[in-house]
Design a protein around this motif. Structure first.
Motif, PDB file in Angstrom:
ATOM      1  N   PRO A 457      58.373   5.983  35.651  1.00 16.44           N
ATOM      2  CA  PRO A 457      59.768   5.746  36.031  1.00 16.44           C
ATOM      3  C   PRO A 457      60.508   7.079  36.174  1.00 16.44           C
ATOM      4  CG  PRO A 457      59.154   4.471  34.073  1.00 16.44           C
ATOM      5  CD  PRO A 457      58.031   5.404  34.343  1.00 16.44           C
ATOM      6  N   PHE A 458      61.401   7.178  37.173  1.00 16.76           N
ATOM      7  CA  PHE A 458      62.110   8.460  37.354  1.00 16.76           C
ATOM      8  C   PHE A 458      63.127   8.668  36.234  1.00 16.76           C
ATOM      9  CE2 PHE A 458      66.519   7.732  38.543  1.00 16.76           C
ATOM     10  CZ  PHE A 458      66.527   6.377  38.847  1.00 16.76           C
ATOM     11  N   CYS A 459      63.594   7.539  35.645  1.00 11.58           N
ATOM     12  CA  CYS A 459      64.613   7.646  34.593  1.00 11.58           C
ATOM     13  C   CYS A 459      63.906   7.768  33.240  1.00 11.58           C
ATOM     14  CB  CYS A 459      65.537   6.443  34.632  1.00 11.58           C
ATOM     15  SG  CYS A 459      64.678   4.902  34.911  1.00 11.58           S
ATOM     16  N   PHE A 460      63.281   8.879  33.064  1.00  6.56           N
ATOM     17  CA  PHE A 460      62.398   9.097  31.933  1.00  6.56           C
ATOM     18  C   PHE A 460      62.305  10.599  31.737  1.00  6.56           C
ATOM     19  CE2 PHE A 460      58.018   8.438  30.065  1.00  6.56           C
ATOM     20  CZ  PHE A 460      58.427   7.515  29.124  1.00  6.56           C
ATOM     21  N   PHE A 461      61.996  11.066  30.530  1.00  3.62           N
ATOM     22  CA  PHE A 461      61.923  12.508  30.340  1.00  3.62           C
ATOM     23  C   PHE A 461      60.787  13.108  31.177  1.00  3.62           C
ATOM     24  CE2 PHE A 461      58.578  13.489  26.930  1.00  3.62           C
ATOM     25  CZ  PHE A 461      57.987  12.242  26.959  1.00  3.62           C
ATOM     26  N   SER A 462      60.947  14.372  31.541  1.00  2.00           N
ATOM     27  CA  SER A 462      59.912  15.008  32.357  1.00  2.00           C
ATOM     28  C   SER A 462      58.731  15.398  31.476  1.00  2.00           C
ATOM     29  CB  SER A 462      60.463  16.257  33.045  1.00  2.00           C
ATOM     30  OG  SER A 462      61.703  15.978  33.633  1.00  2.00           O
ATOM     31  N   CYS A 463      59.024  15.961  30.305  1.00  2.86           N
ATOM     32  CA  CYS A 463      57.972  16.406  29.394  1.00  2.86           C
ATOM     33  C   CYS A 463      58.608  16.862  28.084  1.00  2.86           C
ATOM     34  CB  CYS A 463      57.217  17.591  30.001  1.00  2.86           C
ATOM     35  SG  CYS A 463      58.288  19.012  30.308  1.00  2.86           S
ATOM     36  N   TYR A 464      57.752  17.048  27.048  1.00  2.00           N
ATOM     37  CA  TYR A 464      58.196  17.821  25.879  1.00  2.00           C
ATOM     38  C   TYR A 464      58.027  19.272  26.315  1.00  2.00           C
ATOM     39  CZ  TYR A 464      57.891  13.544  23.144  1.00  2.00           C
ATOM     40  OH  TYR A 464      58.081  12.273  22.674  1.00  2.00           O
ATOM     41  N   LEU A 465      59.113  19.973  26.356  1.00  2.00           N
ATOM     42  CA  LEU A 465      59.092  21.315  26.941  1.00  2.00           C
ATOM     43  C   LEU A 465      58.127  22.232  26.190  1.00  2.00           C
ATOM     44  CD1 LEU A 465      60.788  22.308  29.324  1.00  2.00           C
ATOM     45  CD2 LEU A 465      62.127  23.568  27.654  1.00  2.00           C
ATOM     46  N   ASP A 466      57.315  22.970  26.932  1.00  5.52           N
ATOM     47  CA  ASP A 466      56.343  23.925  26.392  1.00  5.52           C
ATOM     48  C   ASP A 466      55.370  23.271  25.417  1.00  5.52           C
ATOM     49  OD1 ASP A 466      57.731  25.844  27.793  1.00  5.52           O
ATOM     50  OD2 ASP A 466      59.003  26.377  26.078  1.00  5.52           O
ATOM     51  N   ASN A 467      55.190  21.967  25.534  1.00  7.99           N
ATOM     52  CA  ASN A 467      54.306  21.297  24.592  1.00  7.99           C
ATOM     53  C   ASN A 467      53.453  20.244  25.313  1.00  7.99           C
ATOM     54  OD1 ASN A 467      53.079  20.368  22.301  1.00  7.99           O
ATOM     55  ND2 ASN A 467      54.978  20.246  21.100  1.00  7.99           N
ATOM     56  N   PRO A 468      52.541  20.700  26.198  1.00  6.32           N
ATOM     57  CA  PRO A 468      51.732  19.727  26.946  1.00  6.32           C
ATOM     58  C   PRO A 468      50.878  18.858  26.026  1.00  6.32           C
ATOM     59  CG  PRO A 468      51.011  22.000  27.376  1.00  6.32           C
ATOM     60  CD  PRO A 468      52.257  22.086  26.568  1.00  6.32           C
ATOM     61  N   LYS A 469      50.500  19.424  24.857  1.00  5.42           N
ATOM     62  CA  LYS A 469      49.659  18.653  23.933  1.00  5.42           C
ATOM     63  C   LYS A 469      50.433  17.434  23.427  1.00  5.42           C
ATOM     64  CE  LYS A 469      46.819  19.377  19.812  1.00  5.42           C
ATOM     65  NZ  LYS A 469      47.611  19.141  18.604  1.00  5.42           N
ATOM     66  N   LYS A 470      51.655  17.692  23.016  1.00  5.34           N
ATOM     67  CA  LYS A 470      52.507  16.611  22.488  1.00  5.34           C
ATOM     68  C   LYS A 470      52.802  15.583  23.591  1.00  5.34           C
ATOM     69  CE  LYS A 470      55.292  14.732  19.613  1.00  5.34           C
ATOM     70  NZ  LYS A 470      54.758  14.081  18.461  1.00  5.34           N
ATOM     71  N   THR A 471      53.040  16.105  24.823  1.00  4.70           N
ATOM     72  CA  THR A 471      53.302  15.192  25.944  1.00  4.70           C
ATOM     73  C   THR A 471      52.085  14.291  26.149  1.00  4.70           C
ATOM     74  OG1 THR A 471      54.633  16.947  26.947  1.00  4.70           O
ATOM     75  CG2 THR A 471      54.096  15.073  28.352  1.00  4.70           C
ATOM     76  N   ALA A 472      50.894  14.904  26.149  1.00  3.37           N
ATOM     77  CA  ALA A 472      49.670  14.118  26.377  1.00  3.37           C
ATOM     78  C   ALA A 472      49.445  13.128  25.236  1.00  3.37           C
ATOM     79  CB  ALA A 472      48.479  15.060  26.522  1.00  3.37           C
TER      80      ALA A 472
END
Ligand code: ATP
Length: 619
Positions: A457-472
């Motif tokens: 969904p576009f209305c959603f955060f893009s990522c945890y900034l500088d934290n691809p591990k946490k995003t994944a």
């Protein structure tokens, strides 16, 4: 004894001018100039709904907002370029000038001592362009640069936020309760190039300045000066009101919010221009039910994500943003404000509702108030009941995260099941899934999850900034995992159990702290409570309740009162959930956003017993 004056009629009060601001657009040539400036904005707003080559009529407000809502709900495509300041605020300014909006202000601020500031959309446009010129000129900020925005509830917070949008600067809000270590953490993590803050925080920033190499400029919002700081109010007075809004793409970063830190170190959550700027439209219409004649007061702090509700939701609908400075959060001040001003729609966290229902609400007359909402924590059914009985108004509860917009809610006009956080909110597909991302049937406890594949969904955060591990790690199969546990009933209502770490496993019974806290809240002795797991040699862990007592019960014999409360819980909920351990405390640990930090109490329990901790301490 609180007074119960009738509501103020808009425009009948004496307004004290706010330092550095006028309450009127600066002069008629400015008005003419503005008319020219906002035309491209209006064209852009129209462009969202028209076919190429068609020359559109002036959009009626309803049609314009309905177009944004359709984008939000996914029935129209997200435009490639979007900027809330230009596409929404300037469009409303144009409609206001054309007489397509009631004459209520766009912004209405009341200070702790009763001074008021009111701006129309036109004035908001002029003032925020001046502020944008301060960011671009004196601070030298470029599109994509980050600015830490740490101000209390004063008009400059709204100006600086809109100015960031106009200049393409990524705003990083923080609460003005931040101390040196919190400021250092936020400045280092975000690598903000600039900070705008007020007098009390400036010395704290100076104390950690040497540890924050990215920080280049410091803006002080104050009537006095401080060495090493530029004075925002002085620069603002001199700044030009001519500024062309930066052409931002919908996907460009607009803000970075730090999570509340309820469970651990706050995480940086990045949102795009569209995710809040368009993504909150459905929430503002279906949950808050806002229209251009409404006056919306969201008593939240400016430093966490619910401030986005204040920034976007009213203005999407051409409604008025009402703000009380609230130097201290006091129940009587809030109730007095709700009776004195023609506020139609009120929002605050459950903690504040818990505070308000301690008062005798029948002494107040909220003559304009017609809709109340809450979110950020679970609302105890007893608190909702007390508010409703005394005011005649429902409290509509919503559930969401810094990472999301509204996930579930009791939308206006729907049936509320007390204790449930309502149904899934479009455009999200919300499910209860197991740890592998498989959808569970109704009635089964699992992870609250949002479908992100095949389409995020576009209305959603893009990522945890500088934290691809946490995003994944937050993704499992086709779903984003919220970290909260709940079940969904056969009618599609979601029932919150707790955060993953908060759920208590006692002799294999899974117990959500919220159910026990809600049961305790029904006893007159309990002002509020926090329930956590405490180590037990036989059961693994048992339920322990930390309870703040109402003054009438504070002199009672603790052992006798403990037994009484335990019996009470056994009566109102399944008996195995009763708190085997009880501690009476004067206050509960809370985040700056007012949420109970069970993690602190839990860690204290497990640390005391020299057992491994179940979760990190908050920052
Ligand atoms: N209506 C609600 N009922 C129950 N819990 C809620 C509700 N609304 C929000 N929450 C809780 O708040 C969380 C979102 O809060 P937020 O994004 O501010 O950060 P946090 O989770 O409190 O902090 P951190 O992630 O740093 O520990 C949700 O995941 C949920 O646990």
């Amino acid at each position: 004894m609180p007074q119960a004056p009738g509501p103020a009629v808009h425009g009948s009060r004496t307004e004290k001018p706010f330092p550095g601001f006028t309450n009127q657009a600066e002069d008629s040539s400015m008005r003419l100039w503005l008319r020219g400036l906002v035309r491209p904005a209006l064209t852009c707003a129209r462009g969202l709904s028209r076919s190429p080559g068609q020359s559109p009529p002036l959009p009626v407000p309803q049609k314009m907002v309905a177009t944004w809502e359709a984008i939000c709900l996914g029935t129209r495509p997200v435009p490639e370029y979007f900027n809330f300041a230009q596409d929404v605020l300037d469009a409303w300014s144009q409609l206001e000038k054309a007489g397509h909006r009631p004459p209520n202000p766009a912004f209405w601020w009341v200070s702790g001592d009763g001074a008021e500031v009111k701006w129309s959309f036109e004035e908001l446009g002029t003032l925020s362009r001046k502020a944008a010129n301060v960011l671009v000129g004196a601070c030298g900020l470029q599109p994509g640069d980050r600015m830490l925005l740490v101000l209390p509830r004063i008009p400059e917070w709204w100006l600086a936020s809109v100015a960031c949008m106009r200049a393409g600067v990524v705003m990083v809000p923080g609460t003005s309760q931040l101390m040196e270590k919190d400021l250092k953490y936020r400045l280092q993590e975000s690598r903000a190039k600039s900070i705008i803050t007020s007098g009390p925080l400036a010395p704290r920033v100076d104390a950690i300045r040497a540890d924050c190499p990215s920080l280049q400029t410091k803006l002080l919002v104050s009537d006095s000066s401080r060495p090493g700081w530029m004075n925002f109010r002085e620069l603002f007075r001199e700044a030009s009101a001519e500024h062309s809004c930066v052409r931002t793409k919908s996907r460009d970063p607009m803000s970075i919010f730090f999570t509340s830190g309820t469970t651990g170190t706050p995480k940086m959550v990045e949102h795009s221009h569209a995710s809040h700027g368009l993504g909150l439209v459905a929430c503002s219409r279906q949950f808050m039910a806002l229209t251009e004649s409404d006056i919306f007061w969201n008593a939240t702090d400016t430093g966490w994500v619910k401030a986005a509700w204040t920034l976007f939701c009213a203005w999407h609908n051409g409604a008025c943003v009402f703000v009380h400075e609230l130097p201290q959060v006091e129940a009587k001040v809030i109730l007095h404000t709700l009776s004195r001003f023609p506020i139609t729609t009120y929002c605050s966290v459950p903690t504040i509702y818990r505070l308000l229902v301690q008062e005798d609400l029948t002494r107040y007359q909220f003559q304009s108030l017609k809709h109340c909402v809450t979110g950020g924590e679970a609302l105890n059914p007893d608190v909702r009941e007390k508010w409703k009985n005394q005011t005649g108004l429902e409290v509509h509860e919503g559930y969401g995260q810094s990472e999301t917009i509204l996930i579930c809610a009791n939308l206006k006009g729907t049936t509320i099941k007390p204790g449930s956080m309502g149904k899934a909110c479009a455009p999200y597909d919300v499910q209860i899934v197991d740890d592998d991302g498989n959808i569970l049937p109704p009635g089964e406890e699992g992870n609250v999850a949002i479908r992100i594949r095949p389409k995020r969904p576009f209305c959603f955060f893009s990522c945890y900034l500088d934290n691809p591990k946490k995003t994944a790690e937050s993704e499992r199969g086709d779903f984003y995992i919220t970290g909260d546990r709940a079940h969904m009933d056969t009618d599609g209502y979601f029932w919150f159990l707790g955060r993953n770490d908060d759920v208590i496993n006692s002799s294999s019974y899974r117990i959500g702290p919220f159910e026990v806290e809600s049961a305790l809240a029904e006893h007159p002795a309990v002002v509020e409570s926090a329930v956590v797991g405490s180590p037990d040699p036989i059961r693994g862990e048992v339920v322990k309740a930390f309870i703040v007592l109402s003054p009438a019960y504070s002199s009672r014999d603790p052992e006798e009162l403990t037994r009484e409360l335990q019996e009470h819980v056994k009566r109102v909920t399944a008996p195995y959930k009763y708190p085997r351990k009880v501690a009476f405390v004067s206050e509960l640990p809370k985040t700056v956003s007012g949420k109970i930090q069970r993690v602190q109490l839990r860690n204290q329990e497990w640390r005391d017993k020299r057992q491994p901790q179940k979760g990190p301490a908050g920052l």
